[in-house]
Design a protein around this motif. Structure first.
Motif, PDB file in Angstrom:
ATOM      1  N   PHE A 146       0.847  -1.188   0.000  1.00  0.00           N
ATOM      2  CA  PHE A 146       0.000   0.000   0.000  1.00  0.00           C
ATOM      3  C   PHE A 146       0.886   1.243   0.000  1.00  0.00           C
ATOM      4  CE2 PHE A 146      -2.840  -3.041   2.305  1.00  0.00           C
ATOM      5  CZ  PHE A 146      -3.808  -3.133   1.312  1.00  0.00           C
ATOM      6  N   THR A 147       0.626   2.156  -0.930  1.00  0.00           N
ATOM      7  CA  THR A 147       1.400   3.389  -0.992  1.00  0.00           C
ATOM      8  C   THR A 147       0.870   4.396   0.032  1.00  0.00           C
ATOM      9  OG1 THR A 147      -0.001   4.300  -2.743  1.00  0.00           O
ATOM     10  CG2 THR A 147       1.921   3.012  -3.423  1.00  0.00           C
ATOM     11  N   ALA A 151      -2.859   5.601   1.730  1.00  0.00           N
ATOM     12  CA  ALA A 151      -3.946   4.783   1.187  1.00  0.00           C
ATOM     13  C   ALA A 151      -4.998   4.521   2.273  1.00  0.00           C
ATOM     14  CB  ALA A 151      -3.408   3.455   0.660  1.00  0.00           C
ATOM     15  N   TYR A 172      -1.138  -1.143  -4.356  1.00  0.00           N
ATOM     16  CA  TYR A 172      -2.445  -0.488  -4.337  1.00  0.00           C
ATOM     17  C   TYR A 172      -2.300   0.913  -3.752  1.00  0.00           C
ATOM     18  CZ  TYR A 172      -4.037  -5.297  -4.989  1.00  0.00           C
ATOM     19  OH  TYR A 172      -4.212  -6.566  -5.477  1.00  0.00           O
ATOM     20  N   SER A 173      -3.082   1.847  -4.303  1.00  0.00           N
ATOM     21  CA  SER A 173      -2.989   3.244  -3.886  1.00  0.00           C
ATOM     22  C   SER A 173      -4.378   3.849  -3.778  1.00  0.00           C
ATOM     23  CB  SER A 173      -2.179   4.062  -4.898  1.00  0.00           C
ATOM     24  OG  SER A 173      -0.894   3.518  -5.089  1.00  0.00           O
ATOM     25  N   SER A 174      -4.466   4.928  -3.021  1.00  0.00           N
ATOM     26  CA  SER A 174      -5.665   5.773  -3.004  1.00  0.00           C
ATOM     27  C   SER A 174      -5.235   7.137  -2.489  1.00  0.00           C
ATOM     28  CB  SER A 174      -6.766   5.171  -2.132  1.00  0.00           C
ATOM     29  OG  SER A 174      -6.412   5.185  -0.766  1.00  0.00           O
TER      30      SER A 174
END
Length: 357
Positions: free
Chosen positions: A282-283, A286, A298-300
């Motif tokens: 996870f970046t 996130a 995965y990113s957000s």
């Protein structure tokens, strides 16, 4: 000497200066004639070309750029870590108890362990060989501290916690506190007793002011080799797989299970009761609100942008539902118009040709 360091870390030695004595590690731009540094990426080439270090650890493709002796390896960062250990070894404190330490009569402490000033060791605690307990630490009842583990200072290990071998707990870490569990009684919150415990595996590291809560029922489990940075919260009954690493200011909600070899970047928030597979990454920042069953990155979150652009975007957020409804109506109208239009002559010709064939 440079040649001895090369042998100790398994590096290939290139260039002049094999007999130079090395007495410190240093940054490329602050190096001395007796210092050694390292380069991990091409973006540091200007600093490498100008360095005054006696030797530099680097990869084969960068060796030609160095103005000094080169210790060539595939992983310069790892090799540099080993050099730091060789040149700057930590001096362990002497075995025994400081006179100000308070140690319960039933505690079992190996003779080789070191107990610092103002520590409190409660009933039933077991401290194994080579353990270092720094000043102001508290080890509550019936806890186990495994061999060669080090509590730097002001660490609290709550009741019945199990700490593995070679664990490093930095100042302010709290292991095994009661988790965040409450039940509603009308308008009041009533605490739910947290009666589980924490189990830390071998070679775990927990950063300053991070907290690992005990299980509400059962255990919170941190696997072997897990690395936890500063200011991280891990909720009750969380399970973290081997060799997973978490950067600062992240939070893991209760009963989530995280797999092996994952990375969680800074300020990531993970909701509770989720399943995260092995090798998930996870970046930063996130927001993890669902389970992830496949390995990958995965990113957000929204990257920073000019304030004026951000204000305009926020102003439009409130109109997104209306815009979606209008778009849907337009699509429906376009479809109705297409269905109502008579077919063109080419379309009728193709249809007649098909019939003739």
């Amino acid at each position: 000497m440079v040649s001895e360091l090369a042998t100790r870390i398994g590096a290939e030695l290139l260039g002049q200066g094999a007999d130079i004595e090395i007495d410190e590690v240093c940054a490329l731009d602050e190096a001395s004639a007796a210092g050694i540094s390292f380069v991990s990426a091409r973006k540091y080439l200007p600093a490498l070309r100008a360095t005054r270090a006696a030797a530099v650890i680097l990869t084969p493709e960068l060796a030609a750029e160095a103005p000094c002796a080169c210790l060539v390896v595939d992983n310069p960062t790892l090799a540099f870590a080993r050099v730091v250990e060789l040149l700057h070894p930590r001096r362990p404190p002497p075995a025994g108890w400081h006179p100000s330490a308070v140690v319960a009569a039933s505690a079992q402490i190996h003779p080789s362990a070191s107990i610092g000033a103002l520590c409190v060791i409660e009933e039933g605690v077991v401290i194994e060989a080579g353990v270092e307990i720094g000043p102001h630490c508290v080890i509550q009842r019936d806890s186990l501290i495994g061999e060669q583990t080090r509590l730097v200072a002001a660490v609290t290990v709550c009741a019945r916690s199990l700490i593995g071998k070679r664990v490093l707990l930095h100042p302010g870490a709290v292991i095994g506190r009661e988790g965040f569990g409450f039940a509603r009684d009308g308008e009041r919150w009533i605490r739910i007793p947290q009666i589980g415990r924490v189990r830390l595996g071998d070679d775990v590291e927990v950063g300053s002011n991070s907290a690992v809560d005990r299980g509400a029922i059962g255990e919170t489990v941190i696997g072997d080799g897990v690395k936890i940075d500063n200011l991280i919260q891990i909720g009750h009954n969380v399970e973290v797989g081997e060799n997973t690493a978490m950067a600062a200011c992240s939070g893991i909600s209760g009963s989530t299970r995280i797999g092996k070899n994952c990375t969680i970047a800074g300020a990531v928030g993970v909701a509770g009761h989720l399943e995260i597979a092995d090798d998930v990454h996870f970046t930063g920042m996130a927001m993890v609100t669902r389970s992830f069953e496949q390995a990958g990155a995965y990113s957000s979150g929204i990257p920073a942008m000019p304030s004026a652009d951000w204000r305009r975007s926020v102003a439009r957020f409130r109109h997104l539902d209306e815009m979606a409804r209008r778009l849907r109506r337009l699509e429906e109208q376009v479809t109705e118009l297409q269905d109502a239009q008579p077919r063109s002559s080419p379309e009728r010709w193709r249809e007649n040709s098909d019939k003739t064939a």
